[in-house]
Scaffold this motif. Structure first.
Motif, PDB file in Angstrom:
ATOM      1  N   ILE A 168       0.811  -1.231  -0.010  1.00 47.58           N
ATOM      2  CA  ILE A 168       0.067   0.130   0.054  1.00 47.58           C
ATOM      3  C   ILE A 168       0.888   1.227  -0.020  1.00 47.58           C
ATOM      4  O   ILE A 168       0.691   2.305  -0.605  1.00 47.58           O
ATOM      5  N   LYS A 169       2.053   1.341   0.787  1.00 45.06           N
ATOM      6  CA  LYS A 169       2.806   2.237   0.665  1.00 45.06           C
ATOM      7  C   LYS A 169       3.736   2.749  -0.624  1.00 45.06           C
ATOM      8  O   LYS A 169       3.653   3.829  -1.011  1.00 45.06           O
ATOM      9  N   THR A 170       3.846   1.334  -1.339  1.00 43.62           N
ATOM     10  CA  THR A 170       4.471   1.412  -2.461  1.00 43.62           C
ATOM     11  C   THR A 170       3.482   1.957  -3.532  1.00 43.62           C
ATOM     12  O   THR A 170       3.830   2.952  -4.411  1.00 43.62           O
ATOM     13  N   LEU A 171       2.089   1.408  -3.529  1.00 45.65           N
ATOM     14  CA  LEU A 171       1.063   2.255  -4.467  1.00 45.65           C
ATOM     15  C   LEU A 171       0.929   3.610  -4.147  1.00 45.65           C
ATOM     16  O   LEU A 171       0.463   4.392  -5.001  1.00 45.65           O
ATOM     17  N   THR A 172       1.189   4.271  -2.887  1.00 46.63           N
ATOM     18  CA  THR A 172       1.017   5.436  -2.684  1.00 46.63           C
ATOM     19  C   THR A 172       2.060   6.266  -3.302  1.00 46.63           C
ATOM     20  O   THR A 172       1.958   7.343  -3.909  1.00 46.63           O
ATOM     21  N   SER A 173       3.258   5.876  -3.340  1.00 46.19           N
ATOM     22  CA  SER A 173       4.424   6.472  -3.939  1.00 46.19           C
ATOM     23  C   SER A 173       4.115   6.436  -5.583  1.00 46.19           C
ATOM     24  O   SER A 173       4.469   7.403  -6.220  1.00 46.19           O
ATOM     25  N   VAL A 174       3.698   5.247  -5.879  1.00 47.14           N
ATOM     26  CA  VAL A 174       3.218   5.207  -7.327  1.00 47.14           C
ATOM     27  C   VAL A 174       2.116   6.339  -7.782  1.00 47.14           C
ATOM     28  O   VAL A 174       2.311   7.147  -8.801  1.00 47.14           O
ATOM     29  N   ALA A 175       1.261   6.716  -6.896  1.00 47.78           N
ATOM     30  CA  ALA A 175       0.299   7.702  -7.176  1.00 47.78           C
ATOM     31  C   ALA A 175       1.102   9.161  -7.125  1.00 47.78           C
ATOM     32  O   ALA A 175       0.756   9.768  -8.091  1.00 47.78           O
ATOM     33  N   ILE A 176       1.854   9.082  -6.297  1.00 45.70           N
ATOM     34  CA  ILE A 176       2.553  10.646  -6.194  1.00 45.70           C
ATOM     35  C   ILE A 176       3.568  10.759  -7.230  1.00 45.70           C
ATOM     36  O   ILE A 176       3.318  11.902  -7.972  1.00 45.70           O
ATOM     37  N   TYR A 177       4.360   9.704  -7.887  1.00 50.02           N
ATOM     38  CA  TYR A 177       5.167   9.981  -8.868  1.00 50.02           C
ATOM     39  C   TYR A 177       4.457   9.807 -10.375  1.00 50.02           C
ATOM     40  O   TYR A 177       5.135  10.521 -11.283  1.00 50.02           O
ATOM     41  N   SER A 178       3.402   9.256 -10.327  1.00 50.56           N
ATOM     42  CA  SER A 178       2.500   9.685 -11.385  1.00 50.56           C
ATOM     43  C   SER A 178       2.313  11.151 -11.731  1.00 50.56           C
ATOM     44  O   SER A 178       2.080  11.498 -13.079  1.00 50.56           O
ATOM     45  N   VAL A 179       1.769  11.721 -10.677  1.00 48.80           N
ATOM     46  CA  VAL A 179       1.568  13.277 -10.884  1.00 48.80           C
ATOM     47  C   VAL A 179       3.051  13.915 -11.366  1.00 48.80           C
ATOM     48  O   VAL A 179       2.863  14.915 -12.033  1.00 48.80           O
ATOM     49  N   VAL A 180       3.927  13.640 -10.694  1.00 48.06           N
ATOM     50  CA  VAL A 180       5.399  13.959 -11.307  1.00 48.06           C
ATOM     51  C   VAL A 180       5.548  13.909 -12.664  1.00 48.06           C
ATOM     52  O   VAL A 180       5.901  14.826 -13.386  1.00 48.06           O
TER      53      VAL A 180
END
Length: 354
Positions: free
Chosen positions: A50-62
């Motif tokens: 879940i923490k990894t997918l949170t990072s996925v969502a954040i870096y998708s915006v980047v």
């Protein structure tokens, strides 16, 4: 006359339906994917994923910032990770120094990062191609040097908000919103905020800035002859990309919690560009795929016990494949390949039955 008029009305209605049907299907697909991301994945995955997918969502915006700059305007920027670092530092400092509610904090962080991004973009307005890429990469290197020198705030005073006091055991991490205290709740919160950032970009693409960016990308002389204010709309693109990246930085600060030893190496800007090219530089769906490549794939290889250096080979092969056969990336090429495969299977079955 009445019959002809009625026929024209029916034809117009059929055309509207043919235009609206793809939009309806696209909307249903997006709603289904959001439902899976918000409801299904948290119920089936563990805390680490879940923490990894949170990072996925954040870096998708980047990555979406690169889609704006390069995919829509044609400006090659290698400074998105540096803007993310600025946003993360700003959010950390504001979290320790103020009592702002978290939604206000990330908006203020986005605004500050937006101003800095525009200032970085000002001297680069007359540059393009390789020269713009080099300027933004050097700016990213400068940001990395400054952050290495002053480091992240840890609750101290002054501008840097850092103290070297020996006893920091009671230091609290960057505060999360009250409604998203747990990892699962914060993941859902991050997905919703990131979806709003994607929606903000889509609104710009469909409005006047998007049309101006398309003309600028095709030909700057033609845009100038058509009355497009190139300086204004280039700065607008820098501002939008910087704002959404700053908001992503605020989300990253709360996701990591303690960033005292967190680093944003300059080479990551090149890696980010590579994964966005692989995902699809001309589509926001490509930004989502880039986020998966950038954060989920390393975690997956680590869980399999494979070395992280393997990613360099995979990304190199992926970029080469994109340049040779799929310039619009996976999100454009994969549906075409699936359609070709379906037609091939259909022809094979029809021959067998015949």
């Amino acid at each position: 006359m009445a019959t002809a008029h009625a026929g024209e009305k029916q034809e117009g209605a059929r055309r509207r339906l043919s235009v609206e049907r793809p939009d309806l299907i696209r909307g249903l697909v997006i709603a289904a994917l959001l439902a899976i991301a918000l409801l299904v994945l948290p119920a089936t995955l563990g805390s680490d994923w879940i923490k990894t997918l949170t990072s996925v969502a954040i870096y998708s915006v980047v990555a979406a910032g690169l889609v704006v700059l390069y995919g829509r305007v044609g400006m090659i920027s290698l400074g998105q990770i540096a803007l993310l670092a600025i946003g993360t530092w700003t959010a950390t400092r504001l979290s320790f120094a103020t009592d702002l509610p978290f939604p206000v904090l990330i908006l203020v962080t986005g605004a500050i990062t937006c101003v800095i991004g525009v200032l970085i973009g000002l001297p680069a307005l007359r540059l393009s191609g390789l020269y713009l890429a080099l300027i933004t990469l050097m700016a990213a290197g400068a940001v990395n040097v400054v952050l290495t020198t002053i480091n992240f705030p840890n609750g101290g005073g002054g501008f840097t908000g850092r103290t070297d006091a020996p006893n920091l055991s009671g230091l609290k991490p960057v505060a999360r919103p009250d409604v998203a205290g747990s990892d699962v709740a914060y993941y859902r919160y991050t997905v919703v905020v990131c979806a709003l950032m994607f929606l903000l970009a889509l609104v710009h693409f469909a409005a006047k800035p998007g049309r101006a960016w398309a003309v600028i990308r095709q030909s700057e002389p033609a845009a100038l002859a058509g009355g497009v204010n190139i300086t204004l709309y280039k700065l607008w693109a820098f501002a939008l990309a910087s704002f959404i990246t700053g908001v992503a930085g605020g989300l990253l600060a709360a996701n990591v919690g303690s960033l005292f030893n967190y680093s944003f190496p300059t080479r990551e800007n090149i890696v980010l560009l590579a994964v966005v090219l692989m995902g699809g530089i001309y589509s926001l769906w490509g930004a989502v795929v880039a986020g998966l490549f950038y954060r989920y794939l390393p975690a997956l290889l680590d869980s399999w016990g494979l070395p992280a250096d393997l990613l360099t080979i995979l990304f190199g092969v992926g970029v080469l494949q994109v340049l040779l056969t799929a310039p619009a990336g996976i999100v454009d090429q994969l549906p075409k390949d699936v359609a070709r495969l379906g037609r091939l299977i259909k022809r094979t079955v029809s021959r067998g039955t015949g």
